[in-house]
Design an enzyme around this catalytic site. Structure first.
Site, PDB file in Angstrom:
ATOM      1  N   LYS A  40       4.999  -7.702   1.852  1.00 57.74           N
ATOM      2  CA  LYS A  40       6.124  -7.243   1.029  1.00 57.74           C
ATOM      3  C   LYS A  40       6.299  -5.726   1.179  1.00 57.74           C
ATOM      4  CE  LYS A  40       3.068  -7.395  -2.966  1.00 57.74           C
ATOM      5  NZ  LYS A  40       3.146  -6.649  -4.190  1.00 57.74           N
ATOM      6  N   ARG A 140       2.637 -10.345 -16.657  1.00 55.85           N
ATOM      7  CA  ARG A 140       3.806 -10.079 -15.806  1.00 55.85           C
ATOM      8  C   ARG A 140       4.696 -11.310 -15.768  1.00 55.85           C
ATOM      9  NH1 ARG A 140       2.583  -7.282 -10.044  1.00 55.85           N
ATOM     10  NH2 ARG A 140       1.819  -9.346  -9.507  1.00 55.85           N
ATOM     11  N   HIS A 170      -2.874 -13.874 -10.937  1.00 55.62           N
ATOM     12  CA  HIS A 170      -3.101 -12.560 -10.330  1.00 55.62           C
ATOM     13  C   HIS A 170      -3.979 -11.765 -11.288  1.00 55.62           C
ATOM     14  CE1 HIS A 170      -2.309  -9.449  -7.486  1.00 55.62           C
ATOM     15  NE2 HIS A 170      -1.681  -8.659  -8.341  1.00 55.62           N
ATOM     16  N   ARG A 223      -4.374 -14.087  -0.658  1.00 53.47           N
ATOM     17  CA  ARG A 223      -3.169 -13.258  -0.508  1.00 53.47           C
ATOM     18  C   ARG A 223      -3.648 -11.854  -0.142  1.00 53.47           C
ATOM     19  NH1 ARG A 223      -2.705 -15.640  -5.847  1.00 53.47           N
ATOM     20  NH2 ARG A 223      -2.832 -13.530  -6.713  1.00 53.47           N
ATOM     21  N   TYR A 268      10.874  27.188  -2.542  1.00 53.22           N
ATOM     22  CA  TYR A 268      11.631  27.194  -3.805  1.00 53.22           C
ATOM     23  C   TYR A 268      10.744  27.667  -4.945  1.00 53.22           C
ATOM     24  CZ  TYR A 268      15.343  24.492  -1.591  1.00 53.22           C
ATOM     25  OH  TYR A 268      16.359  24.072  -0.782  1.00 53.22           O
ATOM     26  N   CYS A 314       9.657  21.043   0.303  1.00 50.78           N
ATOM     27  CA  CYS A 314      11.120  20.886   0.234  1.00 50.78           C
ATOM     28  C   CYS A 314      11.479  19.428   0.566  1.00 50.78           C
ATOM     29  CB  CYS A 314      11.803  21.801   1.244  1.00 50.78           C
ATOM     30  SG  CYS A 314      11.296  23.509   1.184  1.00 50.78           S
ATOM     31  N   ASP A 316      12.940  18.319   3.261  1.00 51.59           N
ATOM     32  CA  ASP A 316      12.791  17.963   4.680  1.00 51.59           C
ATOM     33  C   ASP A 316      11.687  18.733   5.389  1.00 51.59           C
ATOM     34  OD1 ASP A 316      15.434  16.724   4.269  1.00 51.59           O
ATOM     35  OD2 ASP A 316      16.083  18.806   4.230  1.00 51.59           O
TER      36      ASP A 316
HETATM   37  C1  LIG Z   1       0.748 -11.759  -6.767  1.00 53.97           C
HETATM   38  C2  LIG Z   1       0.142 -10.839  -5.752  1.00 53.97           C
HETATM   39  N1  LIG Z   1      -0.783 -11.322  -4.916  1.00 53.97           N
HETATM   40  C3  LIG Z   1      -1.357 -10.548  -3.975  1.00 53.97           C
HETATM   41  C4  LIG Z   1      -1.010  -9.218  -3.832  1.00 53.97           C
HETATM   42  C5  LIG Z   1      -1.697  -8.377  -2.792  1.00 53.97           C
HETATM   43  O1  LIG Z   1      -2.516  -7.440  -3.420  1.00 53.97           O
HETATM   44  P1  LIG Z   1      -3.425  -6.451  -2.566  1.00 53.97           P
HETATM   45  O2  LIG Z   1      -2.498  -5.616  -1.786  1.00 53.97           O
HETATM   46  O3  LIG Z   1      -4.149  -5.650  -3.599  1.00 53.97           O
HETATM   47  O4  LIG Z   1      -4.284  -7.306  -1.716  1.00 53.97           O
HETATM   48  C6  LIG Z   1      -0.052  -8.679  -4.692  1.00 53.97           C
HETATM   49  C7  LIG Z   1       0.303  -7.257  -4.559  1.00 53.97           C
HETATM   50  O5  LIG Z   1       0.758  -6.579  -5.388  1.00 53.97           O
HETATM   51  C8  LIG Z   1       0.539  -9.509  -5.672  1.00 53.97           C
HETATM   52  O6  LIG Z   1       1.471  -9.046  -6.507  1.00 53.97           O
END
Ligand SMILES: Cc1ncc(COP(=O)(O)O)c(C=O)c1O
Length: 386
Positions: A40, A140, A170, A223, A268, A314, A316
């Site tokens: 993602k 969540r 999670h 995951r 700046y 800055c 850039d």
């Molecule tokens: C539901 C869920 N599973 C897995 C992950 C992966 O987590 P990580 O990058 O800590 O392995 C995320 C990341 O935010 C997540 O939201």
């Protein structure tokens, strides 16, 4: 957004590192456990497509994304593997989910009922694959009680249009040495899952931290996110069970060099005044590239030497204090190794009082991602990029 291909500010992504990190994790898994690469947010800023290719080479058999568009991007790139969308998707997009064979996270019976109706009316041939999210303490998304879960299970039982493919949670603190919250969540998850009459094919809990430090936690799908990119999820608080190899290096150049007079100011707000004879270089990276203003005072590397970012960053450009006059065009390592010196993403995150996830995800599209070592723009200079 225009990509800065005519400038020497580049994020190099070492795909071998990604392959290696996935392979290391794969070696530890039971044979009936699969690893899905979490790509993602454009592969945590590393580039989703190239990361997905590398992860697949390393042994990943599926992918996780957060939003429908990220799943579509993978399909359009030709990936036929399972893709699990970890965020909620508006039910009006059910057709896209079904036709692309995406697995989707579901957090309510109401969503399932609406999806079922759309599938019934449109008579799709394919099923919709769902993973029920359980909220065990992250607060969540997800089902919170046995009763709700059992109601969903009864409703799904025998449903010909929707396949109950997975159930998951999670963890909020899998990366912490304090196990209390983690264990509370494990126990809530177990109670919820045991209340099911029949477990779905995938029961999963493991992000990177869970996979690295809680191997006993029940999960037949990993995951695997941040650790795949070679970064320690705990920020170094917990030590890695195997060596993670960071995949991202960031380099640029000194594109302007000058010697200052005593009291000459930089940037700046004129927050920095030079001392007599100080050499100052300008580097073409700034907060418009995702190199935040808070990095004033952070070091970068030139010729294996640490050079402080002086004055405000800055949009850039930023300015650095040089140890001596260097040639314009000299390489600057912002993240990575130069001779004996190393700047890690963790160091950058610590400077900003944040996590390395936020740094890599925050790099904007203006910085090109390069995957091939041979295409390094400054390759005539022999600074050790990797
Ligand atoms: C539901 C869920 N599973 C897995 C992950 C992966 O987590 P990580 O990058 O800590 O392995 C995320 C990341 O935010 C997540 O939201």
């Amino acid at each position: 957004m225009a990509v800065g291909i005519h400038r020497k500010t580049i994020a190099y992504i070492d795909k071998q590192a990604i392959i290696h990190n996935v392979q290391q994790e794969m070696k530890r898994l039971d044979k009936d456990t699969v690893l899905y690469a979490v790509v993602k947010a454009d592969g945590y800023g590393h580039g989703a497509i190239e990361v997905a290719k590398a992860a697949k080479k390393g042994g990943a058999s599926g992918f996780c994304v957060a939003i429908l568009d990220e799943a579509l991007e993978l399909r359009e790139a030709g990936f036929t593997e399972p893709i699990l969308i970890l965020g909620l998707v508006d039910v009006k997009y059910v057709e896209l989910l079904v036709l692309n064979k995406f697995s989707v996270t579901v957090g309510s019976l109401d969503w399932l009922e609406k999806a079922n109706e759309i599938i019934r009316v449109n008579e799709y041939n394919e099923k919709l694959y769902v993973h029920i999210a359980l909220d065990t303490g992250m607060g969540r998304i997800g089902i919170r009680t046995k009763e709700e879960l059992q109601e969903i299970e009864r409703w799904l039982d025998g449903n010909e249009r929707i396949c109950f493919e997975g159930v998951f949670t999670h963890f909020a603190t899998a990366d912490s040495p304090d196990q209390k919250q983690f264990e509370k969540q494990v126990s809530k998850f177990n109670i919820l899952v045991e209340s099911l009459h029949r477990k779905p094919p995938f029961v999963h809990t493991a992000n990177s931290a869970t996979a690295l430090w809680h191997k006993s936690s029940s999960s037949n799908l990993i995951r695997f996110g941040i650790a795949m990119y070679g970064l320690n999820p705990s920020g170094g608080v917990l030590s890695e069970p195997y060596q993670l190899t960071p995949a991202m290096k960031i380099s640029s150049e000194v594109n302007y060099v000058k010697q200052m007079q005593e009291g000459d100011t930089i940037g700046y707000g004129a927050t920095y005044s030079a001392s007599q004879g100080e050499w100052v270089g300008t580097v073409p990276i700034g907060y418009g590239d995702g190199w935040p203003r808070g990095l004033q005072g952070q070091d970068v590397l030139v010729d294996g030497k640490r050079c402080e970012i002086i004055g405000r960053v800055c949009m850039d450009q930023c300015m650095i204090r040089l140890p001596y006059e260097v040639e314009e065009g000299s390489e600057v390592i912002l993240v990575g190794q130069s001779q004996e010196q190393l700047i890690t993403l963790q160091e950058i995150a610590d400077h900003l009082n944040t996590i390395h996830y936020e740094i890599t995800c925050g790099l904007t599209a203006r910085i090109p991602r390069r995957y091939d070592n041979t295409s390094i723009a400054n390759s005539d200079k022999k600074t050790n990029i990797f």
